[in-house]
Motif scaffolding. Structure first.
Motif, PDB file in Angstrom:
ATOM      1  N   LYS A 168      -6.400   6.202   8.856  1.00  0.00           N
ATOM      2  CA  LYS A 168      -7.232   6.899   8.300  1.00  0.00           C
ATOM      3  C   LYS A 168      -8.445   7.613   9.156  1.00  0.00           C
ATOM      4  O   LYS A 168      -8.880   8.406   9.362  1.00  0.00           O
ATOM      5  CB  LYS A 168      -8.158   6.687   7.911  1.00  0.00           C
ATOM      6  CG  LYS A 168      -7.296   5.824   6.158  1.00  0.00           C
ATOM      7  CD  LYS A 168      -5.967   7.134   5.868  1.00  0.00           C
ATOM      8  CE  LYS A 168      -5.276   5.872   4.770  1.00  0.00           C
ATOM      9  NZ  LYS A 168      -4.139   5.914   4.657  1.00  0.00           N
ATOM     10  N   ASP A 174      -1.939  10.978   2.172  1.00  0.00           N
ATOM     11  CA  ASP A 174      -3.142  10.114   0.901  1.00  0.00           C
ATOM     12  C   ASP A 174      -3.905  10.097   1.404  1.00  0.00           C
ATOM     13  O   ASP A 174      -4.695  10.095   2.180  1.00  0.00           O
ATOM     14  CB  ASP A 174      -1.538   9.688   1.588  1.00  0.00           C
ATOM     15  CG  ASP A 174      -1.432   8.359   0.101  1.00  0.00           C
ATOM     16  OD1 ASP A 174      -2.157   8.865  -1.227  1.00  0.00           O
ATOM     17  OD2 ASP A 174      -1.356   7.327   0.364  1.00  0.00           O
ATOM     18  N   ASN A 175      -4.995   9.060   0.133  1.00  0.00           N
ATOM     19  CA  ASN A 175      -6.369   8.601   0.538  1.00  0.00           C
ATOM     20  C   ASN A 175      -6.721   9.535   0.925  1.00  0.00           C
ATOM     21  O   ASN A 175      -7.901   9.087   1.758  1.00  0.00           O
ATOM     22  CB  ASN A 175      -5.900   7.251   1.552  1.00  0.00           C
ATOM     23  CG  ASN A 175      -4.447   6.576   0.881  1.00  0.00           C
ATOM     24  OD1 ASN A 175      -3.984   6.596   1.248  1.00  0.00           O
ATOM     25  ND2 ASN A 175      -3.960   6.024   0.037  1.00  0.00           N
ATOM     26  N   ILE A 187       0.412  -1.821  -0.159  1.00  0.00           N
ATOM     27  CA  ILE A 187      -0.222   0.034   0.326  1.00  0.00           C
ATOM     28  C   ILE A 187       0.781   1.672   0.293  1.00  0.00           C
ATOM     29  O   ILE A 187       0.394   2.744   0.361  1.00  0.00           O
ATOM     30  CB  ILE A 187      -0.751   0.297   1.483  1.00  0.00           C
ATOM     31  CG1 ILE A 187      -0.110  -0.414   2.436  1.00  0.00           C
ATOM     32  CG2 ILE A 187      -2.205  -1.229   0.969  1.00  0.00           C
ATOM     33  CD1 ILE A 187      -0.963   0.207   3.861  1.00  0.00           C
ATOM     34  N   ASP A 235       0.078   9.796   6.050  1.00  0.00           N
ATOM     35  CA  ASP A 235      -0.118   8.382   5.358  1.00  0.00           C
ATOM     36  C   ASP A 235      -0.355   7.156   6.365  1.00  0.00           C
ATOM     37  O   ASP A 235      -0.419   6.348   6.489  1.00  0.00           O
ATOM     38  CB  ASP A 235       0.662   8.457   4.236  1.00  0.00           C
ATOM     39  CG  ASP A 235       0.458   7.626   3.582  1.00  0.00           C
ATOM     40  OD1 ASP A 235      -0.777   6.717   3.430  1.00  0.00           O
ATOM     41  OD2 ASP A 235       1.506   6.705   2.789  1.00  0.00           O
ATOM     42  N   LYS A 256      -3.028   2.535  -7.704  1.00  0.00           N
ATOM     43  CA  LYS A 256      -3.324   2.669  -7.357  1.00  0.00           C
ATOM     44  C   LYS A 256      -5.002   2.348  -6.843  1.00  0.00           C
ATOM     45  O   LYS A 256      -5.159   2.880  -5.594  1.00  0.00           O
ATOM     46  CB  LYS A 256      -3.123   3.495  -5.797  1.00  0.00           C
ATOM     47  CG  LYS A 256      -2.210   2.546  -5.395  1.00  0.00           C
ATOM     48  CD  LYS A 256      -1.470   3.044  -4.322  1.00  0.00           C
ATOM     49  CE  LYS A 256      -1.532   2.842  -3.075  1.00  0.00           C
ATOM     50  NZ  LYS A 256      -1.368   3.377  -1.789  1.00  0.00           N
TER      51      LYS A 256
END
Ligand code: SAH
Ligand code: DHB
Ligand code: MG
Length: 221
Positions: A142, A165-166, A39, A139, A210
């Motif tokens: 979450k 990120d994400n 990841i 990162d 991704k």
């Protein structure tokens, strides 16, 4: 969505712009051999992190979520002369692999991994001589993104850039699932980022190797 074309364009961009070398290849290989989750950021995203560090002439970087050190190495290589990077990792096994990778990239003297939950380490960094940071890359888990944002602002100076990120999660942030703490965390983070009085921010959607996700970019006023 056509995942295949996103993947193909990522490969095309890698052929054009990616600066992956032996140390970064070894980093991904060691992570794989140690069964770390696959990841990390992609090569294209790594190059983007590198460019941010370089554009900012960053001398102090904070990363939250090290994994095998792949993004760490991209960021550290973008630092100005004399730069130092601190990276926070909860899992000692991940940190051990990252330490090997950082050594393999010749970055031992510039990078320190702090092992333990980031929410324990972050308040302690407030009195660390390396703070405030010029660039923060969030990162890790979450669920804690809203708390990481507050901590990052506390460790910043005017002009500090905060990246996360994400934060799109294939659109899951539009309607966070009450069962999915990750989408709730990211969605709450985005709201707080947008409304934060000390930050000027945007979120960029990303597609590629991704899948569909997004990168938050904020500058401290
Ligand atoms: N930045 C890395 C990927 C990080 S993956 C890269 O792109 O190469 C997320 C990492 O955050 C994992 O290694 C996980 O162990 C770590 N993590 C999860 N919860 C954490 C916490 N509470 N504190 C610190 N690290 C945490
Ligand atoms: C996950 C975490 C990440 O940081 C990422 O970039 C992709 C996936 C995850 O926890 O599944
Ligand atoms: Mg990530």
């Amino acid at each position: 969505m056509n995942g295949d074309i996103f993947q193909q364009v990522d490969e095309y961009l890698e052929r054009l712009f990616d600066d992956t070398d032996e140390a970064l290849r070894q980093t991904q290989l060691r992570a794989q051999q140690a069964d770390l989750p696959a990841i990390s950021v992609s090569p294209i995203q790594g190059k983007l992190l590198h460019l941010f560090a370089k554009m900012l002439q960053a001398k102090r970087i904070l990363e939250i979520g090290t994994l095998g050190g792949y993004s760490t190495i991209w960021l550290a290589r973008g630092m100005a002369e004399g730069g130092r990077l601190v990276t926070l990792e909860a899992d000692p096994r991940h940190a051990e692999v990252a330490q090997q990778n950082i050594a393999g990239a010749g970055l031992d003297d510039q990078v320190e991994i702090i092992v333990g939950p980031a929410l324990d380490a972050l308040p302690r960094l407030e009195t660390d001589p390396r703070a405030p940071f010029d660039l923060v890359f969030i990162d890790a888990d979450k669920e804690s993104y809203p708390a990481y944002l507050e901590a990052a602002v506390k460790l910043s100076h005017p002009g500090t850039v905060i990246l996360a990120d994400n934060v799109v999660r294939a659109g899951a942030v539009l309607n966070p699932d009450p069962e999915d703490a990750k989408s709730i965390g990211a969605s709450q983070f985005n709201l707080e980022l947008a409304e934060h009085p000390e930050l000027d921010s945007i979120i960029f959607q990303q597609v590629g190797a991704k899948g569909h996700d997004g990168l938050a970019i904020a500058v401290v006023n």
